[in-house]
Design a protein around this motif. Structure first.
Motif, PDB file in Angstrom:
ATOM      1  N   THR A 420       0.827  -1.210   0.000  1.00 48.39           N
ATOM      2  CA  THR A 420       0.000   0.000   0.000  1.00 48.39           C
ATOM      3  C   THR A 420       0.857   1.255   0.000  1.00 48.39           C
ATOM      4  O   THR A 420       0.643   2.178  -0.795  1.00 48.39           O
ATOM      5  CB  THR A 420      -0.935   0.010   1.227  1.00 48.39           C
ATOM      6  N   LEU A 421       1.853   1.289   0.900  1.00 47.99           N
ATOM      7  CA  LEU A 421       2.681   2.493   1.004  1.00 47.99           C
ATOM      8  C   LEU A 421       3.607   2.656  -0.198  1.00 47.99           C
ATOM      9  O   LEU A 421       3.927   3.791  -0.580  1.00 47.99           O
ATOM     10  CB  LEU A 421       3.494   2.456   2.303  1.00 47.99           C
ATOM     11  N   LEU A 422       4.068   1.561  -0.782  1.00 49.72           N
ATOM     12  CA  LEU A 422       4.893   1.676  -1.989  1.00 49.72           C
ATOM     13  C   LEU A 422       4.147   2.429  -3.083  1.00 49.72           C
ATOM     14  O   LEU A 422       4.722   3.279  -3.780  1.00 49.72           O
ATOM     15  CB  LEU A 422       5.292   0.296  -2.502  1.00 49.72           C
ATOM     16  N   ASP A 423       2.879   2.125  -3.218  1.00 52.72           N
ATOM     17  CA  ASP A 423       2.071   2.778  -4.241  1.00 52.72           C
ATOM     18  C   ASP A 423       1.792   4.236  -3.872  1.00 52.72           C
ATOM     19  O   ASP A 423       2.047   5.154  -4.651  1.00 52.72           O
ATOM     20  CB  ASP A 423       0.761   2.003  -4.406  1.00 52.72           C
ATOM     21  N   ARG A 424       1.314   4.450  -2.662  1.00 52.79           N
ATOM     22  CA  ARG A 424       0.846   5.783  -2.284  1.00 52.79           C
ATOM     23  C   ARG A 424       1.976   6.763  -1.993  1.00 52.79           C
ATOM     24  O   ARG A 424       1.907   7.931  -2.373  1.00 52.79           O
ATOM     25  CB  ARG A 424      -0.100   5.670  -1.084  1.00 52.79           C
ATOM     26  N   ARG A 425       3.020   6.300  -1.299  1.00 56.16           N
ATOM     27  CA  ARG A 425       4.126   7.207  -0.995  1.00 56.16           C
ATOM     28  C   ARG A 425       4.936   7.543  -2.245  1.00 56.16           C
ATOM     29  O   ARG A 425       5.440   8.665  -2.374  1.00 56.16           O
ATOM     30  CB  ARG A 425       5.048   6.579   0.049  1.00 56.16           C
ATOM     31  N   THR A 426       5.059   6.595  -3.184  1.00 49.34           N
ATOM     32  CA  THR A 426       5.760   6.903  -4.437  1.00 49.34           C
ATOM     33  C   THR A 426       5.024   7.995  -5.206  1.00 49.34           C
ATOM     34  O   THR A 426       5.642   8.935  -5.725  1.00 49.34           O
ATOM     35  CB  THR A 426       5.901   5.644  -5.308  1.00 49.34           C
TER      36      THR A 426
END
Length: 518
Positions: A420-426
């Motif tokens: 989830t964070l890989l997608d959103r933080r990127t």
């Protein structure tokens, strides 16, 4: 101390411990051994990328269900008979996977592998806590702890090497000779235990169905959530509802069943409850970071699976080197201090990787991986010891099931968080970099002009187009690297915040482990 308690384990007991260790290692290896081979497997059996993820998910879902239910099966069938059945089943289902011509057969084989392999993990710890006298239990705990560390570490490396140098089929066929050796060890080392077929007649069916539904749906939800955009998907929403219903059924079963399938009442013991929670946290860090490092090395310095595997393997070296010291350390170091030290090492190793750059490669991870290995040694091995001694011997199967299920469930939560964070933080970092450095700003124009001139090759317009493409790629890479740094920082914070849980643990006697689990 009585003579009975001073008595040392015989050869049969150590053969049983060896069998449990080999079985647990084989089961943990198969969690990740196909990860490096997935693209090849997908191509040969005609599966898309999304469909191929079920090759891993099917194993994880089945495994965590069986980990929780293994204590009940063990009581009903007897430990020896149960392990003989699941070992033979594991060999059969491994062969099914290795010969699979289609996705459907592969998933059937992986579900079977998960059920049978999942039984070998908690039973290994049960063998240690029931077959070894208290003073020798730390040796068995060290061997079991080594499987928890080395299995996930060696899996991708072995799978990648077999795929590159032989065939992906051997990632499954390798289990056949190991299973045959394991069957021989089980026949020699374990006595025929008492069966309790009456458990089937008055089984806690609400608990059995509830655990299967709750854990199965929750694990699938965590694995597939980000791909389906979480609760924007009707499938994810349905899985969440079914998981909730499953856990409600488990709760009802605890109240009305004469003998619950899994005695959750042991979680009321504050020491075991703290061990359970820390197993969730450490399991999350273990599997989360084992996913992050190969992904970073593949996407940024362009490492292949085998190169990444060697970097990941570094964290297993301290465990292997220090394993002979564990029986001594467990007697002279307070278990609470050891676990706190392990979690601090783990957290510090994450902070060492919280400042990555696009120029970093595997060398950047060497010190952190060795420190992480120390963290795994102190946290996992001492938590294993605490899990075997926090409850009475009659609850050993339930404690082992809950402890190991917590570690795997923590890994599922961590992987869901990472994806989830890989997608959103990127996306967030790309937006921020884009806001700070636009193509229309003087700095941006000068940089693009410089790139365009370097890529012109006699074609100024084409050079500018290629420069824009390269600029966009560099922004995306920088955003991705910043996201990986964020995730390592987050895991470090989680590890340090969880350290106070050690205050709820009971210390072990300095003369040796508690006799409760003997």
């Amino acid at each position: 101390m009585s003579k009975a308690k001073e008595k040392k384990a015989d050869a049969a007991a150590w053969i049983a411990v060896a069998a449990g260790t080999i079985g647990a290692l084989m089961a943990t290896l198969d969690i990740s051994i196909v990860n490096a081979s997935l693209p090849t497997i997908q191509g040969e059996i005609g599966a898309s990328g999304t469909e191929g993820t079920w090759i891993s998910t099917a194993y994880l879902v089945a495994e965590i269900i069986m980990i929780a239910l293994s204590g009940w099966f063990e009581r009903m069938l007897g430990l020896r008979r149960f392990l003989l059945i699941v070992t033979a089943g594991f060999a059969i289902f491994s062969t099914t996977c290795g010969l699979a011509p289609s996705l459907g057969q592969m998933i059937i084989g992986r579900v079977g592998q998960g059920f049978t392999g999942g039984a070998m993990i908690p039973t290994a710890l049960t063998i240690v806590s029931t077959r070894l006298p208290p003073r020798q239990q730390p040796i068995g705990v060290a061997l079991f702890g080594m499987t928890a560390v080395l299995g996930p570490v060696l899996g991708p490396l072995i799978g990648g090497w077999l795929t590159e140098n032989a065939s992906w089929h051997y990632a499954f066929f390798i289990n056949l000779p190991i299973s045959i050796a394991l069957l021989i060890l089980l026949l020699v080392g374990l006595r025929g235990g008492r069966r309790r077929p009456d458990l089937l007649a008055h089984a806690d069916w609400l608990g059995i169905i509830g655990l299967s539904l709750g854990l199965g749906c929750l694990t699938t939800l965590l694995e597939e959530g980000q791909r389906d955009r979480w609760f924007e998907s009707s499938l994810i929403l349905t899985l969440a509802i079914l998981s909730g219903i499953g856990f409600v059924l488990v709760g009802i079963g605890q109240l009305i069943s004469r003998e619950p399938v899994l005695r959750l009442s042991i979680l009321r013991d504050r020491s075991f409850a703290s061990v359970f929670l820390m197993s969730l946290v450490v399991g999350g860090a273990l599997y989360g970071i084992l996913y992050l490092i190969p992904q970073f090395l593949a996407q940024v310095p362009d490492y292949n699976a085998e190169q990444s595997g060697y970097v990941v393997l570094l964290s297993g070296l301290p465990t292997m080197m220090m394993m002979p010291l564990f029986p001594l350390l467990v007697r002279i170091i307070d278990v609470r201090l050891a676990v706190a030290l392990g979690m601090a090492f783990y957290g510090a190793s994450c902070f060492l990787n919280a400042h990555l750059t696009a120029a970093d490669n595997g060398g950047q991870f060497v010190t952190a991986q060795l420190l992480r290995g120390l963290g795994q040694y102190f946290s996992l091995l001492f938590l294993n010891q605490a899990a075997t001694t926090s409850v009475e011997a009659r609850f050993a199967e339930d404690a082992s099931g809950l402890f190991n299920a917590a570690r795997n469930l923590g890994g599922s939560f961590a992987l869901a968080l990472v994806s989830t964070l890989l997608d959103r933080r990127t996306t967030l970092h790309m937006d921020r970099i884009g806001e700070a450095t636009t193509a229309n700003s003087p700095t941006g124009q000068a940089f693009l002009q410089q790139l365009g001139q370097g890529l012109a090759h006699g074609d100024p317009a084409g050079g500018m187009t290629r420069g824009l493409a390269l600029f966009s790629q560099q922004v995306q890479t920088q955003a991705l690297v910043m996201t990986y740094s964020d995730l390592f920082w987050l895991f470090g914070v989680i590890m340090f915040v969880s350290i106070p849980l050690v205050l709820l643990m009971k210390p072990l006697p300095r003369t040796g482990p508690s006799t409760a689990a003997a």
